[in-house]
Design an enzyme around this catalytic site. Structure first.
Site, PDB file in Angstrom:
ATOM      1  N   TYR A   9      -3.872  -2.403 -19.698  1.00 34.90           N
ATOM      2  CA  TYR A   9      -4.248  -1.952 -21.035  1.00 34.90           C
ATOM      3  C   TYR A   9      -5.563  -2.565 -21.504  1.00 34.90           C
ATOM      4  CZ  TYR A   9      -0.980   1.355 -22.949  1.00 34.90           C
ATOM      5  OH  TYR A   9      -0.334   2.523 -23.215  1.00 34.90           O
ATOM      6  N   ALA A  66       0.799  -1.234   0.000  1.00 39.63           N
ATOM      7  CA  ALA A  66       0.000   0.000   0.000  1.00 39.63           C
ATOM      8  C   ALA A  66       0.820   1.267   0.000  1.00 39.63           C
ATOM      9  CB  ALA A  66      -0.942  -0.004   1.216  1.00 39.63           C
ATOM     10  N   SER A  67       2.088   1.184   0.388  1.00 39.76           N
ATOM     11  CA  SER A  67       2.910   2.397   0.449  1.00 39.76           C
ATOM     12  C   SER A  67       3.633   2.685  -0.862  1.00 39.76           C
ATOM     13  CB  SER A  67       3.936   2.274   1.584  1.00 39.76           C
ATOM     14  OG  SER A  67       4.760   1.129   1.381  1.00 39.76           O
ATOM     15  N   LYS A  84       5.534  -1.972 -32.542  1.00 39.39           N
ATOM     16  CA  LYS A  84       6.617  -1.017 -32.276  1.00 39.39           C
ATOM     17  C   LYS A  84       6.377  -0.407 -30.899  1.00 39.39           C
ATOM     18  CE  LYS A  84       6.680   2.930 -34.531  1.00 39.39           C
ATOM     19  NZ  LYS A  84       6.899   3.976 -35.555  1.00 39.39           N
ATOM     20  N   ARG A  99      -3.362   0.670 -35.957  1.00 41.86           N
ATOM     21  CA  ARG A  99      -3.566   1.206 -37.303  1.00 41.86           C
ATOM     22  C   ARG A  99      -3.791   0.033 -38.257  1.00 41.86           C
ATOM     23  NH1 ARG A  99      -1.582   6.792 -36.901  1.00 41.86           N
ATOM     24  NH2 ARG A  99      -2.214   7.061 -39.070  1.00 41.86           N
ATOM     25  N   ASP A 120       8.332  -5.601 -21.065  1.00 46.15           N
ATOM     26  CA  ASP A 120       7.529  -4.602 -20.361  1.00 46.15           C
ATOM     27  C   ASP A 120       6.280  -4.200 -21.141  1.00 46.15           C
ATOM     28  OD1 ASP A 120       7.181  -2.920 -18.080  1.00 46.15           O
ATOM     29  OD2 ASP A 120       7.803  -1.204 -19.281  1.00 46.15           O
ATOM     30  N   ALA A 138       0.020   1.867  -5.806  1.00 42.19           N
ATOM     31  CA  ALA A 138      -1.125   1.956  -4.899  1.00 42.19           C
ATOM     32  C   ALA A 138      -1.569   3.404  -4.727  1.00 42.19           C
ATOM     33  CB  ALA A 138      -0.773   1.343  -3.546  1.00 42.19           C
ATOM     34  N   HIS A 176       1.049  -5.919 -23.124  1.00 40.15           N
ATOM     35  CA  HIS A 176       0.089  -4.916 -23.595  1.00 40.15           C
ATOM     36  C   HIS A 176      -0.253  -5.089 -25.074  1.00 40.15           C
ATOM     37  CE1 HIS A 176       0.651  -3.195 -19.782  1.00 40.15           C
ATOM     38  NE2 HIS A 176       1.531  -2.259 -20.056  1.00 40.15           N
TER      39      HIS A 176
END
Length: 597
Positions: free
Chosen positions: A285, A118-119, A439, A452, A341, A123, A346
C-alpha cells in the site's frame, strides 16, 4: 548479532542445534565435509572455465549476443530443471552447462532477482508482471537475471510459459509487445529446491554465477512464501547464495508476526543472518500512487500545511472495504483476521505518513524517523475502542452470497473478524483530541480505499440557514481516494447559479484518469524498483514495526482471550451497526456512507 554483510558470506554456515533451526534433510545433504567438497569442487570447475584458450575465446566471442540497451552479455544455454549431480571419487559435484565466454569488465555490475516461491499466486499475478513492466520502461539495470525458486519441479521453458500468461504490455503501441516479452523471458530461469536446504541454495548460487559472469554481482531475494519459512529461506540464501562482491537484499512480505512478541522474535531471527539495511519489509500500500502523493500534497502546497492540525481538522477517517469475501481463501485469512491483515499494516502506515511532522529531508531515514515518532505517540487500543464483525449469508434475488463460515477453508464456528472499526488518538501537540477512525472489512457494499479529512465547522457561519440544519453536510472535506478510480477531491460549499441564494455541496475534483493519460504503475513496480536502487523510504524499519504492534497487540489479546463474538452483518451491507455507534461517540459520521461520489 552474527550478521552477514552484503560483501562476504561463507560457503557454509554452522547451524544451531535446535530442531527448529536445523536444515531439513535433502538430496545433497551429506554432512559438512561433503558440503565443503561440493563448494571446492564447484569453485575449481568455475576457475577452469574462467581460463579458456585464446582460440576458444575468439570463437566464443563471435557468438556473443546483444541484450537490453545494446550491451554485450554472455550467451547462455538455457538450463533446464536442477543442475544434474555427478559422483566422483567420494565427493559430489555439479555437471555445469557450457557457458560462452566474452571479455567482461570486472567493473561492470549485474542484478540477479530471485523470486523465492515463484510458483505461488503472488509471484504469478504481481511480482513477475511488475518486473516485466519495469523492463518495458527501461527501469531495470542493463545487465539483470530473474530466477524463480520453488519446490515445484519445473523447467525454464515451463516457468516462462507460466509467466507469459500474466504479462501485459504498457509500452508505446508502435513497439512490438511480443518482442519485448521474448527479450524479457530470455532473462528468466528456474531452479527447484527446498526453502530450508543449504545445498539447494548453493546450486542456485552456481546457476546465478553462470549468468553473472565476472561482473560485480548484486542480488535481490523476494520472499513470496509463508511467514513460517522466512527464517529458513533467509538462513540458506544468506549462507549459500549471497553476493560476495556486491550487495545482497531481501524483500519480506507481510505478515511480520502476529503480535509484538512474535514480530520481535522474527526480527531477531532474521538479524542473525542479515543487517537491518538488507531487510526490506514490504507493504504494497505504501507503493500506491495516491499514498506516494500524500506527502507531496501536504508539504508542497501552502494551502494545506497550515490546516493540518487539530485546530482545523475535526476527524480523519481511513477506510478500506472489499465487495467480496474470502471465497475459498479463508485458510490464510482465518489465522490473522482483518485487524492483522489490513489495519495494523496498510491503514496504520497511511496514518503515520498522514500525521507525521515535516521530515528534515526526503532521505529515507528522516521520513521513517518521523513515522516512528507518530506511532510512539499513539495510545494502545483496547476492546472499548474497537468494533468487530463477521459477514453472514445474504440472498439477493436468485443469488445467494455465502457466509464467512460457509467457506470450506474456514473452521466451523470461527470467531475471526472479517470487519473491524477502531478509534485511535495521537497524543502530541498537533493532533491531541482528534479521532482517527479506521474501518476495514470484507463483503461490504463496495470496494474502496480512501482517506477522508473532515474539517471543523465554520464558526459563526453566515450561511447556516441556507445550508440547512445538518452541519455535517456543510463541512469541508478532503478525500484522497487510493483505489479504485484514483482521485483527490475537496468538498466545498458553493452557490447554485440563479437569482435566489441557494447553496449546495460541490466537489473540486482531481480525477487522475481524466487529468493524466499515462497509466498508473502498480505498487509492486515502484517498490521493486526502490529495492533494486536501495531506496528504503517506503519500506518498514524494525523499530517502526515494534511501535505498530504495540498499538494493536493489547486489543488482539483481549479479543482472543475473551473469545469475543463478532457482530453479524449481511454480505454486501454497510457493516455492523455498532460501527456507526462508535463513530457517533466522537460526534462523527462515516463519510463514505453519507457524502461524496
Amino acid at each position: 548479532m552474527a550478521a552477514l554483510s552484503a560483501t562476504h558470506c561463507p560457503s557454509h554456515v554452522t547451524t544451531p542445534s535446535s530442531p527448529s533451526s536445523r536444515p531439513r534433510p535433502c538430496s545433497l545433504d551429506r554432512g559438512p565435509d561433503r558440503r565443503a567438497t561440493l563448494s571446492s569442487s564447484i569453485a575449481g570447475r568455475l576457475a577452469l572455465r574462467a581460463r579458456p584458450s585464446s582460440r576458444l575465446r575468439r570463437s566464443r566471442r563471435a557468438n556473443a549476443v546483444r541484450l537490453h540497451e545494446g550491451s554485450v552479455a554472455t550467451t547462455i544455454i538455457p538450463v533446464e530443471n536442477e543442475l544434474p549431480l555427478k559422483k566422483s571419487k567420494g565427493s559430489l559435484s555439479l555437471t555445469l552447462p557450457e557457458v560462452e565466454d566474452v571479455n567482461i569488465s570486472e567493473n561492470e555490475s549485474t542484478v540477479s532477482i530471485t523470486v523465492v516461491g515463484a510458483s505461488g499466486d503472488l509471484a504469478k499475478k504481481k511480482i513477475f508482471p511488475a518486473l516485466f513492466a519495469l523492463f518495458c520502461e527501461d527501469c531495470l539495470p542493463k545487465h539483470f537475471t530473474i530466477c524463480g525458486y520453488a519446490r515445484s519441479k519445473m523447467t525454464d521453458a515451463e516457468l516462462r510459459n507460466m509467466i507469459s500468461k500474466s504479462l501485459t504490455c504498457r509500452i508505446d503501441k508502435s513497439e512490438n509487445c511480443e518482442e519485448k516479452m521474448d527479450q524479457f523471458l530470455k532473462r528468466c530461469f528456474y531452479h527447484s529446491g527446498h526453502y530450508d536446504c543449504l545445498e539447494n541454495f548453493a546450486e542456485l548460487d552456481m546457476k546465478l554465477k553462470l549468468h553473472e559472469g565476472r561482473r560485480i554481482s548484486n542480488r535481490l531475494f523476494y520472499l513470496s512464501i509463508p511467514p513460517n519459512i522466512f527464517v529458513d529461506a533467509v538462513r540458506c540464501s544468506s549462507s549459500s547464495a549471497a553476493s560476495r562482491n556486491g550487495w545482497t537484499r531481501v524483500i519480506v512480505e507481510k505478515p511480520f508476526g502476529r503480535d509484538s512478541e512474535s514480530s520481535a522474535a522474527l526480527t531477531k531471527a532474521l538479524k542473525q543472518y542479515l543487517d537491518e539495511n538488507q531487510i526490506f519489509r514490504i507493504d504494497h500500500y505504501l507503493g500506491k500512487e495516491l499514498v506516494e502523493n500524500l506527502s507531496v500534497l501536504r508539504f508542497s502546497n501552502l494551502i494545506f500545511e497550515p490546516l493540518w492540525s487539530r485546530q482545523y481538522i475535526r476527524n480523519v477517517q481511513l477506510i478500506f472495504s472489499e465487495d467480496f469475501g474470502t471465497e475459498g481463501r479463508g485458510g490464510y485469512f482465518d489465522n490473522y483476521g482483518i485487524i492483522r491483515d489490513i489495519m495494523q499494516n496498510h491503514l496504520l502506515q497511511i496514518l503515520a505518513l498522514f500525521a507525521m511532522e515535516t521530515p528534515v529531508s526526503l532521505y529515507a531515514e528522516d521520513i521513517r524517523n518521523e513515522k516512528v515518532k507518530v506511532l510512539r505517540c499513539m495510545k494502545p487500543l483496547h476492546l472499548d475502542d474497537v468494533v468487530i464483525g463477521q459477514y453472514t449469508s445474504h440472498n439477493e434475488g436468485s443469488t445467494t452470497y455465502p457466509a464467512y463460515t460457509d467457506d470450506k477453508t474456514v473452521p466451523k464456528g470461527s470467531l475471526t473478524p472479517t470487519f473491524a472499526a477502531a478509534a485511535l488518538f495521537i497524543n502530541n501537540a498537533r493532533w491531541e483530541g482528534v479521532p482517527f477512525l479506521m474501518k476495514a472489512g470484507k463483503a461490504l457494499q463496495d470496494r474502496r480505499a480512501e482517506i477522508r479529512v473532515q474539517f471543523r465547522h465554520v464558526p459563526g457561519n453566515l450561511y447556516n440557514q441556507k445550508l440547512g440544519t445538518d452541519l455535517d453536510q456543510a463541512t469541508n472535506e478532503l478525500v484522497i481516494r487510493v483505489q479504485p478510480d484514483e482521485a483527490i477531491y475537496l468538498m466545498i460549499n458553493n452557490k447554485v447559479p440563479g437569482l435566489e441564494m441557494k447553496l449546495d455541496h460541490s466537489n473540486l475534483n482531481l480525477h487522475y484518469a481524466a487529468r493524466y493519460s499515462k497509466e498508473i504503475p502498480d505498487a509492486y513496480e515502484r517498490l521493486l524498483l526502490d529495492a533494486i536502487e536501495g531506496e528504503r523510504r517506503l519500506f518498514i524499519r524494525s523499530d517502526e514495526l515494534d511501535a505498530a504492534w504495540a498499538i494493536f497487540t493489547p486489543v488482539l489479546k483481549e479479543i482472543e482471550e475473551k473469545k469475543t463474538v463478532p457482530e453479524s452483518y449481511p454480505y454486501g451491507s454497510q457493516g455492523p451497526v455498532a460501527a456507526h455507534r462508535l463513530a457517533a461517540r466522537y460526534d462523527v459520521k462515516w463519510g463514505d456512507l453519507c457524502t461524496g461520489p
